[in-house]
Design a protein around this motif. Structure first.
Motif, PDB file in Angstrom:
ATOM      1  N   GLY A 105       0.821  -1.217   0.000  1.00  0.00           N
ATOM      2  CA  GLY A 105       0.000   0.000   0.000  1.00  0.00           C
ATOM      3  C   GLY A 105       0.846   1.254   0.000  1.00  0.00           C
ATOM      4  O   GLY A 105       0.518   2.249  -0.652  1.00  0.00           O
ATOM      5  N   LEU A 106       1.970   1.226   0.730  1.00  0.00           N
ATOM      6  CA  LEU A 106       2.872   2.381   0.755  1.00  0.00           C
ATOM      7  C   LEU A 106       3.503   2.608  -0.611  1.00  0.00           C
ATOM      8  O   LEU A 106       3.606   3.751  -1.076  1.00  0.00           O
ATOM      9  CB  LEU A 106       3.960   2.180   1.819  1.00  0.00           C
ATOM     10  CG  LEU A 106       4.974   3.304   1.946  1.00  0.00           C
ATOM     11  CD1 LEU A 106       4.304   4.594   2.432  1.00  0.00           C
ATOM     12  CD2 LEU A 106       6.091   2.905   2.889  1.00  0.00           C
ATOM     13  N   ALA A 107       3.913   1.524  -1.268  1.00  0.00           N
ATOM     14  CA  ALA A 107       4.526   1.651  -2.596  1.00  0.00           C
ATOM     15  C   ALA A 107       3.518   2.208  -3.609  1.00  0.00           C
ATOM     16  O   ALA A 107       3.839   3.122  -4.381  1.00  0.00           O
ATOM     17  CB  ALA A 107       5.059   0.301  -3.067  1.00  0.00           C
ATOM     18  N   ILE A 108       2.296   1.674  -3.586  1.00  0.00           N
ATOM     19  CA  ILE A 108       1.272   2.165  -4.515  1.00  0.00           C
ATOM     20  C   ILE A 108       0.902   3.602  -4.170  1.00  0.00           C
ATOM     21  O   ILE A 108       0.760   4.457  -5.057  1.00  0.00           O
ATOM     22  CB  ILE A 108       0.038   1.238  -4.489  1.00  0.00           C
ATOM     23  CG1 ILE A 108       0.402  -0.130  -5.055  1.00  0.00           C
ATOM     24  CG2 ILE A 108      -1.118   1.849  -5.272  1.00  0.00           C
ATOM     25  CD1 ILE A 108      -0.644  -1.191  -4.833  1.00  0.00           C
ATOM     26  N   GLY A 109       0.759   3.893  -2.867  1.00  0.00           N
ATOM     27  CA  GLY A 109       0.452   5.259  -2.444  1.00  0.00           C
ATOM     28  C   GLY A 109       1.556   6.244  -2.809  1.00  0.00           C
ATOM     29  O   GLY A 109       1.281   7.372  -3.223  1.00  0.00           O
ATOM     30  N   ALA A 110       2.813   5.815  -2.666  1.00  0.00           N
ATOM     31  CA  ALA A 110       3.935   6.693  -3.028  1.00  0.00           C
ATOM     32  C   ALA A 110       3.959   6.969  -4.524  1.00  0.00           C
ATOM     33  O   ALA A 110       4.254   8.090  -4.960  1.00  0.00           O
ATOM     34  CB  ALA A 110       5.250   6.064  -2.583  1.00  0.00           C
ATOM     35  N   ALA A 113       1.151   9.386  -5.066  1.00  0.00           N
ATOM     36  CA  ALA A 113       1.482  10.666  -4.440  1.00  0.00           C
ATOM     37  C   ALA A 113       2.405  11.470  -5.343  1.00  0.00           C
ATOM     38  O   ALA A 113       2.247  12.683  -5.481  1.00  0.00           O
ATOM     39  CB  ALA A 113       2.139  10.439  -3.078  1.00  0.00           C
ATOM     40  N   GLU A 114       3.338  10.775  -5.955  1.00  0.00           N
ATOM     41  CA  GLU A 114       4.255  11.459  -6.883  1.00  0.00           C
ATOM     42  C   GLU A 114       3.527  11.857  -8.163  1.00  0.00           C
ATOM     43  O   GLU A 114       3.709  12.955  -8.683  1.00  0.00           O
ATOM     44  CB  GLU A 114       5.436  10.530  -7.210  1.00  0.00           C
ATOM     45  CG  GLU A 114       6.486  11.153  -8.084  1.00  0.00           C
ATOM     46  CD  GLU A 114       7.229  12.290  -7.404  1.00  0.00           C
ATOM     47  OE1 GLU A 114       7.700  13.188  -8.142  1.00  0.00           O
ATOM     48  OE2 GLU A 114       7.338  12.292  -6.177  1.00  0.00           O
ATOM     49  N   ALA A 115       2.679  10.965  -8.672  1.00  0.00           N
ATOM     50  CA  ALA A 115       1.970  11.253  -9.922  1.00  0.00           C
ATOM     51  C   ALA A 115       0.958  12.394  -9.753  1.00  0.00           C
ATOM     52  O   ALA A 115       0.803  13.223 -10.644  1.00  0.00           O
ATOM     53  CB  ALA A 115       1.258  10.003 -10.418  1.00  0.00           C
ATOM     54  N   LEU A 116       0.280  12.425  -8.609  1.00  0.00           N
ATOM     55  CA  LEU A 116      -0.739  13.448  -8.371  1.00  0.00           C
ATOM     56  C   LEU A 116      -0.207  14.663  -7.634  1.00  0.00           C
ATOM     57  O   LEU A 116      -0.930  15.647  -7.449  1.00  0.00           O
ATOM     58  CB  LEU A 116      -1.905  12.847  -7.562  1.00  0.00           C
ATOM     59  CG  LEU A 116      -2.642  11.685  -8.201  1.00  0.00           C
ATOM     60  CD1 LEU A 116      -3.654  11.110  -7.226  1.00  0.00           C
ATOM     61  CD2 LEU A 116      -3.313  12.128  -9.483  1.00  0.00           C
ATOM     62  N   ASP A 117       1.059  14.597  -7.194  1.00  0.00           N
ATOM     63  CA  ASP A 117       1.688  15.662  -6.412  1.00  0.00           C
ATOM     64  C   ASP A 117       0.853  15.976  -5.166  1.00  0.00           C
ATOM     65  O   ASP A 117       0.540  17.126  -4.874  1.00  0.00           O
ATOM     66  CB  ASP A 117       1.898  16.921  -7.270  1.00  0.00           C
ATOM     67  CG  ASP A 117       2.899  17.875  -6.634  1.00  0.00           C
ATOM     68  OD1 ASP A 117       3.739  17.390  -5.858  1.00  0.00           O
ATOM     69  OD2 ASP A 117       2.821  19.086  -6.901  1.00  0.00           O
ATOM     70  N   ALA A 122       0.408   9.033   0.102  1.00  0.00           N
ATOM     71  CA  ALA A 122       1.374   8.008   0.496  1.00  0.00           C
ATOM     72  C   ALA A 122       1.126   7.546   1.925  1.00  0.00           C
ATOM     73  O   ALA A 122       1.421   6.402   2.271  1.00  0.00           O
ATOM     74  CB  ALA A 122       2.796   8.542   0.353  1.00  0.00           C
ATOM     75  N   LEU A 123       0.582   8.404   2.772  1.00  0.00           N
ATOM     76  CA  LEU A 123       0.279   8.022   4.155  1.00  0.00           C
ATOM     77  C   LEU A 123      -1.018   7.230   4.258  1.00  0.00           C
ATOM     78  O   LEU A 123      -1.149   6.353   5.109  1.00  0.00           O
ATOM     79  CB  LEU A 123       0.181   9.272   5.030  1.00  0.00           C
ATOM     80  CG  LEU A 123       1.432  10.145   5.105  1.00  0.00           C
ATOM     81  CD1 LEU A 123       1.156  11.398   5.922  1.00  0.00           C
ATOM     82  CD2 LEU A 123       2.585   9.366   5.693  1.00  0.00           C
ATOM     83  N   ILE A 124      -1.963   7.526   3.405  1.00  0.00           N
ATOM     84  CA  ILE A 124      -3.259   6.851   3.456  1.00  0.00           C
ATOM     85  C   ILE A 124      -3.195   5.488   2.775  1.00  0.00           C
ATOM     86  O   ILE A 124      -3.928   4.571   3.146  1.00  0.00           O
ATOM     87  CB  ILE A 124      -4.337   7.756   2.819  1.00  0.00           C
ATOM     88  CG1 ILE A 124      -4.593   8.934   3.736  1.00  0.00           C
ATOM     89  CG2 ILE A 124      -5.620   7.002   2.548  1.00  0.00           C
ATOM     90  CD1 ILE A 124      -5.580   9.918   3.200  1.00  0.00           C
TER      91      ILE A 124
END
Length: 146
Positions: A105-110, A113-117, A122-124
């Motif tokens: 989940g952290l990897a997908i969220g990160a 997070a980078e793609a959507l700025d 990344a925390l959720i």
């Protein structure tokens, strides 16, 4: 034929190897995750408003996280689709522990997070992934295995 029983404890890294969950189980887990995130958002917004009386800055931060949780259903499918695939692979390999799911989940969220700025994604991500994974571990009514 022996029926596979779910583990009582959720190990950090390992799980019982087995077939991945069906699409209907993933859809149910996604629905549960969306509902849980919406309720968590409502609670965080209320707590943030109450905390704003003592500390306006902390109250605003908590309220903003509440809004992010409450509105996560709009974009969380972007993370749940790859997470469903990863969870199936991890389950087949016997690596669907809670820490493994949180890291996925952290990897997908990160990534998102980078793609959507938008860094709070990344925390959720790990929180929503843990809810999704826990919902898949829960047996359906009257059934011990999927």
């Amino acid at each position: 034929m022996a029926v596979r029983r779910p583990e009582r404890r959720w190990h950090p890294l390992r799980s019982i190897p087995g077939p991945g969950a069906r699409l209907s189980r993933h859809l149910g887990a996604f629905a549960l995750t969306v509902i849980a995130a919406a309720f968590a958002g409502i609670i965080l917004i209320g707590a943030g408003e109450a905390l704003a009386l003592l500390s306006p800055d902390m109250g605003m931060v908590l309220s903003n996280f509440g809004v992010l949780f409450g509105m996560s259903f709009l974009m969380s499918w972007l993370g749940h689709l790859p997470l469903a695939v990863l969870l199936n692979v991890m389950t087949r390999c016997g690596m669907a522990g809670w820490l493994s799911v949180a890291l996925a989940g952290l990897a997908i969220g990160a990534f998102w997070a980078e793609a959507l700025d938008l860094w709070p994604v990344a925390l959720i991500g790990p929180i929503l992934a843990l809810i999704h994974g826990a919902a898949l571990r829960r047996p359906l009514a009257g059934r011990t295995a999927d």
